[in-house]
Design a protein around this motif. Sequence first.
Motif, short mmCIF file in Angstrom:
data_model
loop_
_atom_site.label_atom_id
_atom_site.label_comp_id
_atom_site.label_asym_id
_atom_site.label_seq_id
_atom_site.Cartn_x
_atom_site.Cartn_y
_atom_site.Cartn_z
N ALA A 62 -24.99 -24.87 -18.89
CA ALA A 62 -24.08 -23.77 -18.71
C ALA A 62 -22.91 -24.64 -18.25
N HIS A 63 -21.69 -24.60 -18.72
CA HIS A 63 -20.58 -25.54 -18.23
C HIS A 63 -20.13 -24.78 -16.78
N SER A 64 -20.36 -23.58 -16.50
CA SER A 64 -20.00 -23.33 -15.20
C SER A 64 -20.98 -23.81 -14.19
N ASP A 65 -22.07 -24.42 -14.38
CA ASP A 65 -22.79 -25.02 -13.40
C ASP A 65 -22.16 -26.63 -13.23
N GLY A 66 -21.26 -26.92 -14.15
CA GLY A 66 -20.51 -28.45 -13.88
C GLY A 66 -20.98 -29.16 -14.96
N ASP A 118 -28.60 -22.63 -11.38
CA ASP A 118 -28.17 -21.20 -10.51
C ASP A 118 -27.36 -20.45 -11.80
N GLY A 119 -26.30 -20.95 -12.07
CA GLY A 119 -25.58 -20.20 -12.97
C GLY A 119 -26.10 -19.92 -14.22
N ALA A 151 -34.38 -23.37 -9.87
CA ALA A 151 -33.61 -22.03 -10.41
C ALA A 151 -34.34 -21.38 -11.47
N PHE A 152 -34.88 -22.12 -12.26
CA PHE A 152 -35.73 -21.52 -13.72
C PHE A 152 -36.98 -20.70 -12.96
N THR A 172 -35.18 -31.96 -7.69
CA THR A 172 -34.67 -31.35 -6.33
C THR A 172 -33.48 -32.41 -6.09
N ALA A 173 -32.18 -31.67 -5.84
CA ALA A 173 -31.21 -32.41 -5.53
C ALA A 173 -30.33 -31.60 -4.50
N ASP A 174 -29.44 -32.38 -3.64
CA ASP A 174 -28.72 -31.76 -2.56
C ASP A 174 -27.46 -30.95 -3.60
N ASP A 175 -27.04 -31.87 -4.71
CA ASP A 175 -25.99 -31.54 -5.40
C ASP A 175 -26.49 -31.21 -6.72
N ALA A 176 -26.63 -29.93 -7.14
CA ALA A 176 -27.10 -29.53 -8.39
C ALA A 176 -26.12 -30.10 -9.42
N ASP A 177 -25.02 -30.70 -9.24
CA ASP A 177 -24.07 -31.09 -10.34
C ASP A 177 -23.86 -32.61 -9.94
N GLY A 178 -24.55 -33.33 -9.26
CA GLY A 178 -24.85 -34.85 -9.07
C GLY A 178 -25.46 -35.46 -10.27
N ALA A 179 -25.89 -36.72 -9.66
CA ALA A 179 -26.52 -37.69 -10.74
C ALA A 179 -28.28 -37.08 -10.56
N PRO A 180 -28.60 -37.29 -11.99
CA PRO A 180 -30.18 -37.01 -12.08
C PRO A 180 -31.15 -37.97 -11.31
N SER A 181 -32.13 -37.65 -10.89
CA SER A 181 -33.08 -38.52 -10.30
C SER A 181 -33.63 -39.36 -11.22
N GLU A 182 -33.98 -40.64 -10.82
CA GLU A 182 -34.68 -41.58 -11.64
C GLU A 182 -36.02 -41.14 -12.18
N ARG A 183 -36.59 -40.05 -11.29
CA ARG A 183 -38.07 -39.65 -11.71
C ARG A 183 -37.91 -38.49 -12.77
#
Length: 344
Positions: free
Chosen positions: A26-30, A81-82, A117-118, A140-151
């Motif tokens: 969803a673009h609204s999530d960033g 979430d969005g 969220a899901f 799990t991320a502090d910023d849901a529109d940040g960088a994805p984890s390596e895992r």
Amino acid sequence: MPISRASLVRRIADFFFGFDFFLSYAHSDGNRYPRALAAALEKRGFKVFLDEREYPAGEDLRIGTRRMVGKSRYLVLVARDGLVTREERAETNWVRQEVEACLQARRTPVVIDVNGAFSRASPANRLRQLLPDRIFIPETADDADGAPSERVVQKLADGFRATRQDTIRFRWISVAAAALFALAAIAGWQAWLADQRRQEAERQRDEAFSRLLTIEGRRVARDEPDAALLLAAAAVRIRPSAAATDLLRTLLIAEPRHERFLQAGGSPWRLAAFSADGRAMVTVGEDGGIFRWRIGEDRIESQPLERADGTLTSVALSPDGARVAGGDRYRVLLWDARTGKLER
């Protein structure tokens, strides 16, 4: 429904030049998380579809979406979430259409569940209903529109690697099969061309031999009419031509003992053909009368064949003398030489 040539070419191109991952979000999530995820996967050698850079200008998005999802191995749904809490939004409906296109195309959907969220979504959520037992990767991320984890990137790569080699192998086998088919088609065409050339060479050889026999028959016609008659008959049998037929006709007219051939059925003949052994002959008179002749040591026997409608322009005997064939440019007729009946 028939597949058009353009559609077939496009399907072949999609098969060989498709994507490994289709990112749905969803673009609204960033946009930063999907962009970073695409960059991380591409760094590992994967081909990734990201809507903001892949859609051709002017393409119908609904048709384009089905096609792009269909040419991708996996659909990765970035669930934040969005997306799961605002089902009434048009963009959520758009993501749902991408998921439905993925399932219809029998592709594998993978859900990245960002911060649960899901998992927290209501069981009545339409995306949850579409994907009840699919692959989930928690993020799990502090910023849901940040960088994805390596895992998360590693799990996507590991999950794909299990099937990637098979896919690559299958595509190479398909390319090899297509190449072999093309080579076989070329070889078949060359064989056909060689056969055509062989037939043309045989035709030219027969024409040359028939012409040589005709010339020799004319040369000896005055002093040795019987020899000339044999030469003319052989020339007509090898390759009928106007010159050979005219010589044969002239020689038959010149000898009274050949009158039976010329007046068969009360009409002069205009077509003639000999059997391979020279002991049988079929003639067609000017009035359309058809006769089969058996030439013995001391006598000649004739047999009328059933008349055919129209004017025949060619006639021939089968190698064993059991069938007579005749026709024109539009049809071929067959007679039983023993009974004289027209078969077809």
